[in-house]
Scaffold this active site. Structure first.
Site, mmCIF file in Angstrom:
data_model
loop_
_atom_site.group_PDB
_atom_site.id
_atom_site.type_symbol
_atom_site.label_atom_id
_atom_site.label_comp_id
_atom_site.label_asym_id
_atom_site.label_seq_id
_atom_site.Cartn_x
_atom_site.Cartn_y
_atom_site.Cartn_z
ATOM 1 N N LYS A 47 -24.572 -2.309 42.039
ATOM 2 C CA LYS A 47 -23.225 -2.908 41.863
ATOM 3 C C LYS A 47 -22.442 -2.065 40.860
ATOM 4 O O LYS A 47 -22.992 -1.647 39.835
ATOM 5 C CB LYS A 47 -23.346 -4.345 41.361
ATOM 6 C CG LYS A 47 -21.965 -4.994 41.161
ATOM 7 C CD LYS A 47 -22.067 -6.479 40.941
ATOM 8 C CE LYS A 47 -22.438 -6.804 39.522
ATOM 9 N NZ LYS A 47 -22.347 -8.229 39.245
ATOM 10 N N ARG A 91 -23.313 -15.382 42.050
ATOM 11 C CA ARG A 91 -24.673 -15.141 41.520
ATOM 12 C C ARG A 91 -24.746 -15.516 40.033
ATOM 13 O O ARG A 91 -25.778 -15.920 39.519
ATOM 14 C CB ARG A 91 -25.181 -13.743 41.836
ATOM 15 C CG ARG A 91 -24.484 -12.547 41.176
ATOM 16 C CD ARG A 91 -24.703 -12.476 39.708
ATOM 17 N NE ARG A 91 -24.870 -11.157 39.184
ATOM 18 C CZ ARG A 91 -24.456 -10.794 37.981
ATOM 19 N NH1 ARG A 91 -23.773 -11.636 37.197
ATOM 20 N NH2 ARG A 91 -24.710 -9.599 37.542
ATOM 21 N N GLN A 119 -15.673 -18.029 35.587
ATOM 22 C CA GLN A 119 -17.116 -18.321 35.492
ATOM 23 C C GLN A 119 -17.374 -19.806 35.232
ATOM 24 O O GLN A 119 -18.383 -20.364 35.700
ATOM 25 C CB GLN A 119 -17.793 -17.460 34.405
ATOM 26 C CG GLN A 119 -17.604 -15.962 34.580
ATOM 27 C CD GLN A 119 -17.963 -15.464 35.971
ATOM 28 O OE1 GLN A 119 -18.878 -15.984 36.621
ATOM 29 N NE2 GLN A 119 -17.245 -14.460 36.444
ATOM 30 N N ASP A 140 -10.492 -25.223 26.793
ATOM 31 C CA ASP A 140 -10.058 -23.824 26.807
ATOM 32 C C ASP A 140 -8.945 -23.704 25.769
ATOM 33 O O ASP A 140 -8.206 -24.661 25.540
ATOM 34 C CB ASP A 140 -9.538 -23.441 28.206
ATOM 35 C CG ASP A 140 -9.428 -21.930 28.393
ATOM 36 O OD1 ASP A 140 -10.229 -21.366 29.155
ATOM 37 O OD2 ASP A 140 -8.524 -21.311 27.772
ATOM 38 N N ARG A 142 -6.388 -22.262 26.213
ATOM 39 C CA ARG A 142 -5.162 -22.488 26.991
ATOM 40 C C ARG A 142 -5.310 -23.815 27.725
ATOM 41 O O ARG A 142 -6.040 -23.906 28.718
ATOM 42 C CB ARG A 142 -4.954 -21.349 27.997
ATOM 43 C CG ARG A 142 -4.756 -19.979 27.361
ATOM 44 C CD ARG A 142 -4.601 -18.875 28.407
ATOM 45 N NE ARG A 142 -5.753 -18.776 29.282
ATOM 46 C CZ ARG A 142 -5.708 -18.915 30.599
ATOM 47 N NH1 ARG A 142 -4.575 -19.165 31.210
ATOM 48 N NH2 ARG A 142 -6.810 -18.807 31.320
ATOM 49 N N GLY A 202 -20.904 -16.036 28.615
ATOM 50 C CA GLY A 202 -19.823 -15.110 28.235
ATOM 51 C C GLY A 202 -20.307 -13.821 27.603
ATOM 52 O O GLY A 202 -19.688 -12.772 27.769
ATOM 53 N N ASP A 204 -21.962 -10.739 27.578
ATOM 54 C CA ASP A 204 -22.607 -9.785 28.483
ATOM 55 C C ASP A 204 -22.209 -8.357 28.114
ATOM 56 O O ASP A 204 -22.076 -7.499 28.967
ATOM 57 C CB ASP A 204 -22.274 -10.100 29.949
ATOM 58 C CG ASP A 204 -20.774 -9.984 30.218
ATOM 59 O OD1 ASP A 204 -19.987 -9.900 29.245
ATOM 60 O OD2 ASP A 204 -20.386 -9.939 31.396
ATOM 61 N N LYS A 208 -20.700 -9.131 21.848
ATOM 62 C CA LYS A 208 -20.208 -10.425 22.347
ATOM 63 C C LYS A 208 -21.174 -11.544 21.929
ATOM 64 O O LYS A 208 -22.402 -11.355 21.950
ATOM 65 C CB LYS A 208 -20.059 -10.388 23.865
ATOM 66 C CG LYS A 208 -18.802 -9.651 24.333
ATOM 67 C CD LYS A 208 -18.830 -9.465 25.824
ATOM 68 C CE LYS A 208 -17.617 -10.067 26.498
ATOM 69 N NZ LYS A 208 -17.666 -9.872 27.973
HETATM 70 N N1 LIG Z 1 -23.517 -13.434 32.248
HETATM 71 C C1 LIG Z 1 -23.012 -12.926 33.358
HETATM 72 O O1 LIG Z 1 -23.738 -12.639 34.317
HETATM 73 C C2 LIG Z 1 -21.542 -12.743 33.484
HETATM 74 C C3 LIG Z 1 -20.968 -12.453 34.729
HETATM 75 C C4 LIG Z 1 -19.575 -12.332 34.824
HETATM 76 C C5 LIG Z 1 -18.787 -12.480 33.686
HETATM 77 N N2 LIG Z 1 -19.391 -12.736 32.478
HETATM 78 C C6 LIG Z 1 -18.592 -12.907 31.256
HETATM 79 O O2 LIG Z 1 -18.084 -14.224 31.234
HETATM 80 C C7 LIG Z 1 -16.900 -14.262 30.423
HETATM 81 C C8 LIG Z 1 -15.811 -15.044 31.142
HETATM 82 O O3 LIG Z 1 -15.497 -14.413 32.358
HETATM 83 P P1 LIG Z 1 -14.395 -15.091 33.319
HETATM 84 O O4 LIG Z 1 -14.405 -14.281 34.564
HETATM 85 O O5 LIG Z 1 -14.614 -16.553 33.403
HETATM 86 O O6 LIG Z 1 -13.081 -14.781 32.468
HETATM 87 P P2 LIG Z 1 -11.696 -15.573 32.525
HETATM 88 O O7 LIG Z 1 -10.710 -14.682 31.866
HETATM 89 O O8 LIG Z 1 -11.433 -16.042 33.907
HETATM 90 O O9 LIG Z 1 -11.958 -16.897 31.616
HETATM 91 C C9 LIG Z 1 -12.206 -16.867 30.228
HETATM 92 C C10 LIG Z 1 -11.524 -18.096 29.635
HETATM 93 O O10 LIG Z 1 -11.951 -18.238 28.265
HETATM 94 C C11 LIG Z 1 -10.810 -18.741 27.532
HETATM 95 N N3 LIG Z 1 -11.044 -18.496 26.107
HETATM 96 C C12 LIG Z 1 -10.946 -17.335 25.430
HETATM 97 N N4 LIG Z 1 -11.320 -17.522 24.137
HETATM 98 C C13 LIG Z 1 -11.646 -18.835 24.000
HETATM 99 C C14 LIG Z 1 -12.128 -19.639 22.937
HETATM 100 N N5 LIG Z 1 -12.346 -19.125 21.720
HETATM 101 N N6 LIG Z 1 -12.366 -20.949 23.162
HETATM 102 C C15 LIG Z 1 -12.151 -21.488 24.399
HETATM 103 N N7 LIG Z 1 -11.703 -20.770 25.454
HETATM 104 C C16 LIG Z 1 -11.459 -19.463 25.257
HETATM 105 C C17 LIG Z 1 -9.627 -18.002 28.127
HETATM 106 O O11 LIG Z 1 -8.422 -18.682 27.850
HETATM 107 C C18 LIG Z 1 -9.992 -18.007 29.621
HETATM 108 O O12 LIG Z 1 -9.447 -19.133 30.288
HETATM 109 C C19 LIG Z 1 -16.572 -12.793 30.124
HETATM 110 O O13 LIG Z 1 -17.033 -12.488 28.826
HETATM 111 C C20 LIG Z 1 -17.365 -12.017 31.154
HETATM 112 O O14 LIG Z 1 -17.696 -10.725 30.701
HETATM 113 C C21 LIG Z 1 -20.729 -12.881 32.369
#
Ligand SMILES: NC(=O)c1ccc[n+]([C@@H]2O[C@H](COP(=O)([O-])OP(=O)(O)OC[C@H]3O[C@@H](n4cnc5c(N)ncnc54)[C@H](O)[C@@H]3O)[C@@H](O)[C@H]2O)c1
Length: 304
Positions: A47, A91, A119, A140, A142, A202, A204, A208
């Site tokens: 990927k 996944r 996520q 959130d 927001r 979150g 990853d 972080k």
């Molecule tokens: N573990 C894994 O396998 C995996 C896979 C994909 C993504 N991720 C990680 O997951 C995280 C989220 O990805 P996503 O696609 O959902 O992003 P996204 O941008 O769609 O959503 C993130 C949300 O978090 C909110 N946010 C930011 N800071 C905050 C805080 N302090 N308190 C509350 N809310 C807050 C934002 O407003 C946003 O709505 C990223 O860090 C991404 O790298 C992990």
């Protein structure tokens, strides 16, 4: 999602070959790319995926987008190129669902979501398939994101949706999923009750984190993979500072799925540290590829 849960659970419990993911960190664009290869019968695959957290605000694009290549491991023949964005989302949700299936209390009925983005949506779908979730609390930064997620999930999950006014309120739940791209703890240890299961999704990437060191010290931590988690998961900052070692980790999700370790009683706080494994992608992409072949979807490309 139930097909993704099956594929990911099988992947966690299988033999595989999976070198650590390779990061290409591009500070200029506040984003990074990862190359994630694996061999998991009957496929080998890779990927190519990005994380650009500012995308939704500044570009109108998702933070995470991906492409997956599946090959025949016997000959190397390229079988398919798939959109990996939806597969990544499913996944990742499925990994949280499988962790909750094996690690959350059987009587877990409430789910707290900290972060209400892409996520969070998939975590809720997966967790609600493995436990009888009656209440979902969403926080959130927001509020509009929390409201949108509640509305989107409302048509898919039968539960009482509550918009939380703080992360603390959302953490008052049997299962908590943190899906925030944070580089500092956002969940205070005192907010998490004994018996809670946390999916930390979150974190990853290096630096972080969402959980305090006190939480990680008192919790039973299960990582998806030690090498990845110590480099980029919920525990990476603690490992980097020397406050956490491998002895603080109870096991990998593979051992949990195989029944070698897990929750021992209803009072334990459990944490699943998910960084996202290439085997999750290959297994889920394989499932999608087989469905596409059966349903005659997609189109043929001559690679040779
Ligand atoms: N573990 C894994 O396998 C995996 C896979 C994909 C993504 N991720 C990680 O997951 C995280 C989220 O990805 P996503 O696609 O959902 O992003 P996204 O941008 O769609 O959503 C993130 C949300 O978090 C909110 N946010 C930011 N800071 C905050 C805080 N302090 N308190 C509350 N809310 C807050 C934002 O407003 C946003 O709505 C990223 O860090 C991404 O790298 C992990």
């Amino acid at each position: 999602m139930s097909d993704a849960l099956g594929a990911v659970e099988r992947a966690f419990g299988s033999d595989y070959l999976m070198p650590s993911k390779v990061y290409v960190d591009i500070k200029k664009y506040a984003g990074d790319f990862r190359a994630m290869p694996a061999w998991l019968e009957p496929y080998a695959g890779v990927k190519w995926v990005n994380v650009h957290p500012n995308n939704p605000k500044t570009q109108g694009l998702p933070s995470v987008m991906a492409v997956i290549i599946l090959s025949d491991p016997k000959t190397g023949f390229p079988l398919a190129v798939l959109d990996g964005t939806t597969i990544t989302n499913y996944r990742t949700g499925a990994a949280g669902g499988i962790a909750a299936k094996h690690l959350a209390r059987k009587n877990a009925h409430s789910l707290g979501l900290v972060g209400a983005g892409v996520q969070a949506h998939l975590q809720a779908l997966a967790v609600s398939l493995v436990r009888d979730i009656k209440t979902i609390k969403i926080f959130d930064l927001r509020p509009e994101a929390s409201k949108k997620l509640a509305a989107d999930l409302g048509s898919k999950i039968k539960a009482d949706f509550q918009i939380a006014s703080s992360a603390r309120e959302a953490c008052d739940a049997d299962i908590v999923c943190t899906t925030v791209p944070s580089t500092k703890p956002i969940v205070e240890d005192a907010w998490l009750k004994p018996g809670t299961h946390v999916n930390e999704i979150g974190a990853d990437g290096p630096g972080k984190q969402a959980l305090e060191i006190d939480t990680l010290k008192r919790a039973k931590i299960f990582v998806d993979n030690w090498d990845q988690a110590s480099h980029s998961g919920a525990i990476n900052a603690g490992v980097e500072s020397g406050k956490l070692t491998r002895a603080d980790v109870a096991g990998e999700i593979k051992d949990v799925v195989l029944g070698k370790t897990g929750r021992k009683n209803d009072g334990e706080l459990t944490v699943f540290d998910s960084t996202g494994l290439a085997i999750q992608d290959v297994a889920t992409a394989g499932m999608v590829y087989e469905k596409a072949v059966t349903k005659k979807l997609g189109f043929k490309v001559n690679f040779l």
